[in-house]
Scaffold this motif. Structure first.
Motif, PDB file in Angstrom:
ATOM      1  N   THR A 160       0.827  -1.204   0.000  1.00  0.00           N
ATOM      2  CA  THR A 160       0.000   0.000   0.000  1.00  0.00           C
ATOM      3  C   THR A 160       0.860   1.253   0.000  1.00  0.00           C
ATOM      4  OG1 THR A 160      -1.720  -1.173   1.215  1.00  0.00           O
ATOM      5  CG2 THR A 160      -1.854   1.230   1.183  1.00  0.00           C
TER       6      THR A 160
ATOM      7  N   ASP B  21       0.920   4.162  -2.858  1.00  0.00           N
ATOM      8  CA  ASP B  21       0.661   5.556  -2.519  1.00  0.00           C
ATOM      9  C   ASP B  21       1.807   6.438  -2.969  1.00  0.00           C
ATOM     10  OD1 ASP B  21      -1.742   4.891  -1.431  1.00  0.00           O
ATOM     11  OD2 ASP B  21      -1.016   4.818   0.653  1.00  0.00           O
TER      12      ASP B  21
ATOM     13  N   LYS C  34       1.790   7.397  -6.686  1.00  0.00           N
ATOM     14  CA  LYS C  34       0.720   8.249  -7.189  1.00  0.00           C
ATOM     15  C   LYS C  34       1.138   9.698  -7.342  1.00  0.00           C
ATOM     16  CE  LYS C  34      -2.989   5.331  -5.401  1.00  0.00           C
ATOM     17  NZ  LYS C  34      -4.091   5.207  -4.431  1.00  0.00           N
ATOM     18  N   ASP C  35       2.248  10.107  -6.746  1.00  0.00           N
ATOM     19  CA  ASP C  35       2.686  11.492  -6.884  1.00  0.00           C
ATOM     20  C   ASP C  35       3.963  11.592  -7.718  1.00  0.00           C
ATOM     21  OD1 ASP C  35       4.473  10.410  -5.140  1.00  0.00           O
ATOM     22  OD2 ASP C  35       4.298  11.953  -3.597  1.00  0.00           O
TER      23      ASP C  35
ATOM     24  N   ILE D 132      -8.352  13.200  -9.769  1.00  0.00           N
ATOM     25  CA  ILE D 132      -8.846  12.821  -8.448  1.00  0.00           C
ATOM     26  C   ILE D 132      -9.662  11.552  -8.644  1.00  0.00           C
ATOM     27  CG2 ILE D 132     -10.235  13.495  -6.459  1.00  0.00           C
ATOM     28  CD1 ILE D 132      -9.824  16.405  -7.229  1.00  0.00           C
ATOM     29  N   ASN D 133      -9.274  10.469  -7.973  1.00  0.00           N
ATOM     30  CA  ASN D 133      -9.994   9.212  -8.166  1.00  0.00           C
ATOM     31  C   ASN D 133     -11.241   9.150  -7.279  1.00  0.00           C
ATOM     32  OD1 ASN D 133      -9.071   8.545  -5.586  1.00  0.00           O
ATOM     33  ND2 ASN D 133      -7.448   7.184  -6.337  1.00  0.00           N
TER      34      ASN D 133
ATOM     35  N   GLU E 208     -11.779   7.656  -4.602  1.00  0.00           N
ATOM     36  CA  GLU E 208     -11.493   7.725  -3.159  1.00  0.00           C
ATOM     37  C   GLU E 208     -11.060   9.124  -2.734  1.00  0.00           C
ATOM     38  OE1 GLU E 208     -10.151   5.234  -5.127  1.00  0.00           O
ATOM     39  OE2 GLU E 208     -11.809   3.914  -4.538  1.00  0.00           O
TER      40      GLU E 208
ATOM     41  N   GLU F 220      -8.339  10.620  -3.828  1.00  0.00           N
ATOM     42  CA  GLU F 220      -6.871  10.705  -3.845  1.00  0.00           C
ATOM     43  C   GLU F 220      -6.401  11.350  -5.149  1.00  0.00           C
ATOM     44  OE1 GLU F 220      -5.814   6.638  -1.369  1.00  0.00           O
ATOM     45  OE2 GLU F 220      -6.292   6.510  -3.498  1.00  0.00           O
TER      46      GLU F 220
ATOM     47  N   VAL G 102      -3.904  11.494  -8.235  1.00  0.00           N
ATOM     48  CA  VAL G 102      -3.066  10.566  -8.995  1.00  0.00           C
ATOM     49  C   VAL G 102      -2.393  11.359 -10.113  1.00  0.00           C
ATOM     50  CG1 VAL G 102      -2.960   8.440 -10.336  1.00  0.00           C
ATOM     51  CG2 VAL G 102      -4.644   8.681  -8.493  1.00  0.00           C
TER      52      VAL G 102
ATOM     53  N   GLN H 191      -8.818  21.663  -3.626  1.00  0.00           N
ATOM     54  CA  GLN H 191      -8.249  20.550  -4.380  1.00  0.00           C
ATOM     55  C   GLN H 191      -7.568  21.050  -5.646  1.00  0.00           C
ATOM     56  OE1 GLN H 191     -11.961  18.289  -4.685  1.00  0.00           O
ATOM     57  NE2 GLN H 191     -11.051  16.645  -3.450  1.00  0.00           N
TER      58      GLN H 191
END
Length: 238
Positions: A4, A8, A11-12, A145-146, A148, A150, A152, A191
């Protein structure tokens, strides 16, 4: 580090970038550029003769065409083409060659996510290699933005299928000014501001990629020219 945490962390980060200069011979400059599995080829030609209806004494006329992987351009390709042309017109120093035309052709080879940003970056590299006069270079970054909530950065195609909102930014290399903003979906202002900061930071990595690869290209060209002079052979274009 667990799986995980690894996901994570990824993703950045931008996907791996690669480029090949001058894969085409009948143009002034071309580049095959990829981010991850998304691949675009861009070519530039100019300055060349311009038709009378497009002639301007104040600057050159910019022609920009975008072609999909297969078939004829549809509405989404026309929108992408218009966005690319808008950015190119901002960056191009058109007054250098009045009464002439600059042509930029962008061909999609594979779309596996972030195609808009990839096409813009390919066009920028092609213009740099082709020697077109620019006020600055530019870099484009895509983020979503997915479901969830988050962020990406530079997502794959399967990730964009589950997006809540998407963003594409283009920045110039001199002052970091925004040249393009494209958004889709529902999001909060906070955001948007956060994603702009993430994309701005990622653009620095793209500019560094430009500099390192163009320096290698010109260094290799200089070595070939020097070797050719020593052997008495005229250098060939690469």
């Amino acid at each position: 580090m667990g799986q995980t945490d690894t996901e994570d962390a990824a993703k950045d980060k931008l996907r791996a970038m690669q480029c090949k200069f001058n894969p085409l011979s009948r143009c002034d400059g071309s580049v095959m550029y990829s981010q991850g599995a998304t691949v675009v080829i861009a070519a530039v030609l100019g300055p060349i003769e311009v038709k009378t209806q497009n002639l301007s004494i104040e600057g050159s006329y910019l022609e920009c065409n975008y072609r999909p992987k297969a078939g004829l351009p549809q509405v989404k390709e026309r929108i992408r083409e218009a966005a690319i042309k808008d950015v190119l017109e901002l960056a191009l120093l058109s007054e250098t060659y009045p009464r002439s035309k600059m042509s930029v052709q962008v061909q999609e080879l594979e779309d596996r996510g972030s195609i808009d940003a990839c096409a813009l970056n390919a066009a920028c590299l092609a213009m740099l290699i082709g020697g077109l006069p620019l006020k600055y270079s530019f870099a484009a970054v895509h983020c979503i933005i997915n479901e969830e909530g988050e962020f990406v950065l530079d997502p794959e195609q399967n990730e964009t299928n589950r997006q809540q909102a998407s963003f594409t930014f283009a920045f110039d290399s001199v002052d970091g000014n925004l040249l393009l903003v494209q958004t889709k979906g529902a999001f909060k202002i906070a955001q948007f501001n956060d994603i702009e900061c993430i994309c701005r930071a990622a653009s620095a990595e793209i500019f560094a990629f430009y500099r390192s690869n163009i320096a290698k290209y010109h260094g290799r060209s200089a070595e070939q020219s020097a070797t050719a002079k020593e052997s008495g052979i005229l250098p060939m274009e690469t």
